[in-house]
Design a protein around this motif. Structure first.
Motif, PDB file in Angstrom:
ATOM      1  N   TYR A   1       0.833  -1.204   0.000  1.00 55.96           N
ATOM      2  CA  TYR A   1       0.000   0.000   0.000  1.00 55.96           C
ATOM      3  C   TYR A   1       0.867   1.252   0.000  1.00 55.96           C
ATOM      4  O   TYR A   1       0.550   2.237  -0.676  1.00 55.96           O
ATOM      5  N   ARG A   2       1.957   1.216   0.763  1.00 52.38           N
ATOM      6  CA  ARG A   2       2.846   2.381   0.820  1.00 52.38           C
ATOM      7  C   ARG A   2       3.444   2.673  -0.566  1.00 52.38           C
ATOM      8  O   ARG A   2       3.496   3.830  -0.999  1.00 52.38           O
ATOM      9  N   ARG A   3       3.876   1.633  -1.262  1.00 55.99           N
ATOM     10  CA  ARG A   3       4.445   1.812  -2.608  1.00 55.99           C
ATOM     11  C   ARG A   3       3.395   2.335  -3.590  1.00 55.99           C
ATOM     12  O   ARG A   3       3.661   3.240  -4.385  1.00 55.99           O
ATOM     13  N   ASP A   4       2.196   1.751  -3.531  1.00 56.67           N
ATOM     14  CA  ASP A   4       1.145   2.137  -4.466  1.00 56.67           C
ATOM     15  C   ASP A   4       0.717   3.588  -4.250  1.00 56.67           C
ATOM     16  O   ASP A   4       0.540   4.349  -5.215  1.00 56.67           O
ATOM     17  N   LEU A   5       0.552   3.976  -2.996  1.00 59.27           N
ATOM     18  CA  LEU A   5       0.116   5.349  -2.716  1.00 59.27           C
ATOM     19  C   LEU A   5       1.233   6.352  -2.940  1.00 59.27           C
ATOM     20  O   LEU A   5       0.976   7.513  -3.289  1.00 59.27           O
ATOM     21  N   ALA A   6       2.487   5.929  -2.755  1.00 58.16           N
ATOM     22  CA  ALA A   6       3.617   6.805  -3.068  1.00 58.16           C
ATOM     23  C   ALA A   6       3.657   7.080  -4.573  1.00 58.16           C
ATOM     24  O   ALA A   6       3.966   8.203  -5.004  1.00 58.16           O
ATOM     25  N   ALA A   7       3.353   6.076  -5.384  1.00 58.84           N
ATOM     26  CA  ALA A   7       3.310   6.262  -6.836  1.00 58.84           C
ATOM     27  C   ALA A   7       2.208   7.246  -7.212  1.00 58.84           C
ATOM     28  O   ALA A   7       2.400   8.122  -8.069  1.00 58.84           O
ATOM     29  N   LEU A   8       1.038   7.114  -6.570  1.00 59.14           N
ATOM     30  CA  LEU A   8      -0.063   8.048  -6.827  1.00 59.14           C
ATOM     31  C   LEU A   8       0.319   9.465  -6.413  1.00 59.14           C
ATOM     32  O   LEU A   8       0.065  10.434  -7.152  1.00 59.14           O
TER      33      LEU A   8
ATOM     34  N   GLY B   1       0.631  18.703 -10.433  1.00 59.23           N
ATOM     35  CA  GLY B   1       0.183  19.832  -9.640  1.00 59.23           C
ATOM     36  C   GLY B   1      -1.194  19.653  -9.020  1.00 59.23           C
ATOM     37  O   GLY B   1      -1.965  20.611  -8.903  1.00 59.23           O
ATOM     38  N   ILE B   2      -1.495  18.429  -8.605  1.00 58.82           N
ATOM     39  CA  ILE B   2      -2.819  18.119  -8.043  1.00 58.82           C
ATOM     40  C   ILE B   2      -2.658  17.644  -6.609  1.00 58.82           C
ATOM     41  O   ILE B   2      -1.802  16.800  -6.326  1.00 58.82           O
ATOM     42  N   ALA B   3      -3.469  18.168  -5.699  1.00 62.95           N
ATOM     43  CA  ALA B   3      -3.485  17.672  -4.320  1.00 62.95           C
ATOM     44  C   ALA B   3      -4.267  16.368  -4.273  1.00 62.95           C
ATOM     45  O   ALA B   3      -5.289  16.219  -4.964  1.00 62.95           O
ATOM     46  N   LEU B   4      -3.795  15.426  -3.475  1.00 61.53           N
ATOM     47  CA  LEU B   4      -4.463  14.119  -3.414  1.00 61.53           C
ATOM     48  C   LEU B   4      -5.930  14.235  -3.027  1.00 61.53           C
ATOM     49  O   LEU B   4      -6.781  13.513  -3.556  1.00 61.53           O
ATOM     50  N   ILE B   5      -6.244  15.146  -2.104  1.00 64.97           N
ATOM     51  CA  ILE B   5      -7.640  15.253  -1.643  1.00 64.97           C
ATOM     52  C   ILE B   5      -8.513  15.978  -2.669  1.00 64.97           C
ATOM     53  O   ILE B   5      -9.735  16.008  -2.521  1.00 64.97           O
ATOM     54  N   ALA B   6      -7.881  16.558  -3.710  1.00 65.57           N
ATOM     55  CA  ALA B   6      -8.647  17.256  -4.752  1.00 65.57           C
ATOM     56  C   ALA B   6      -8.734  16.449  -6.042  1.00 65.57           C
ATOM     57  O   ALA B   6      -9.287  16.914  -7.039  1.00 65.57           O
TER      58      ALA B   6
END
Length: 295
Positions: A25-32, A40-45
């Motif tokens: 999960y850490r690797r996958d979310l780090a890639a995202l 230039g996009i915030a993850l929560i946006a």
């Protein structure tokens, strides 16, 4: 990354997710996160189309359908957690489907191969321990993490039971066969320990998953097995052999600790393969055997 760190802490502390899954999960979310930063996009946006573009970029980069499924699964879990905690108004991952991956049936040992593997000689260094470890693995179908974490108080050898803590902190009790019980008793007699001690100790605490993997590979070669033997192969073999003999899919699901019976159903395909071979070999009109005069 603060949201990702909070999410991973939730998985580790509250959900008791395995270290292996946490790393994935850490690797996958780090890639995202890296992709979002680049654009230039915030993850929560992040919006659905943007997340779909991330998955498409990962596909073009050469990730397999199975890896993309895992990437998207991590994203779904992450955004579902953000939504539940009021950090976003809607999940961008809810409507996205990952590409289908071809379903690969797990390889298994046949009954004779499994017996040859677990019946390692006990008159060699670590032989008693190795026999106990292999017999328990095959007897009870444990996950590698479950076996490594096992303490003596988890075993009720007189009753032929072992209590394990599976994925998501779910506890289950699994039978222990007579051969495994005898091997475990011999191991405890050789190396007495307190009830709180690891059943299979390593240098600093319980034996590590890596140590078990390496040892299993060595033992398989020593026992003359040509297949690539790894810990999950014994779990696959356990499930396949129990289902083949009993036909009880629900029972196998409970023994394995699968939350979803769809995960267990893969073993019905293995069982059918075995039945098809029996049919082809035994039925006089199943398949015409080639003779000397056949072209």
């Amino acid at each position: 990354m603060a949201d990702i760190d909070d999410f991973l802490a939730h998985l580790a502390i509250e959900r008791r997710t395995s270290a292996h899954t946490l790393d994935a999960y850490r690797r996958d979310l780090a890639a995202l996160s890296a992709w979002a930063d680049t654009h230039g996009i915030a993850l929560i946006a992040l919006h659905t189309e943007q997340l779909r573009a991330f998955i498409a970029d990962e596909h073009r980069r050469g990730l397999s359908p199975k890896s993309l499924q895992r990437r998207l699964s991590a994203c779904r879990s992450f955004y579902r957690w953000l939504l539940r905690h009021g950090r976003i108004a809607a999940s961008p991952a809810a409507a996205i489907r990952a590409p289908k991956a071809p379903r690969k049936l797990p390889q298994v040992l046949d009954v004779d191969e499994a017996a040859r593997l677990v019946e390692v000689p006990t008159d060699v260094p670590l032989g008693v321990r190795d026999r106990a470890l292999l017999e328990l693995f095959y007897s009870s179908g444990l996950r590698l993490s479950e076996l490594c974490a096992l303490r003596w108080h988890d075993l009720q050898l007189d009753d032929g039971l072992v209590t394990v803590l599976g994925k998501g902190g779910k506890q289950r009790r699994v039978p222990v066969g007579s051969h495994a019980r005898a091997a475990l008793a011999a191991w405890r007699e050789e190396r007495p320990a307190s009830m709180d001690a690891p059943v299979f100790p390593g240098r600093n605490g319980p034996i590590t998953p890596r140590a078990v993997q390496l040892r299993l590979r060595q033992l398989a070669l020593r026992q003359g097995l040509s297949k690539r033997v790894h810990p999950h192969l014994l779990r696959h073999s356990f499930a396949s052999h129990v289902l083949e003999s009993s036909g009880d899919l629900r029972g196998v699901q409970e023994l394995l600790g699968h939350a979803d019976i769809a995960t267990t159903q893969i073993y019905t395909h293995l069982d059918f393969q075995h039945l098809a071979k029996v049919y082809d070999a035994a039925h006089p009109r199943a398949r015409r055997k080639r003779g000397a005069g056949d072209a």
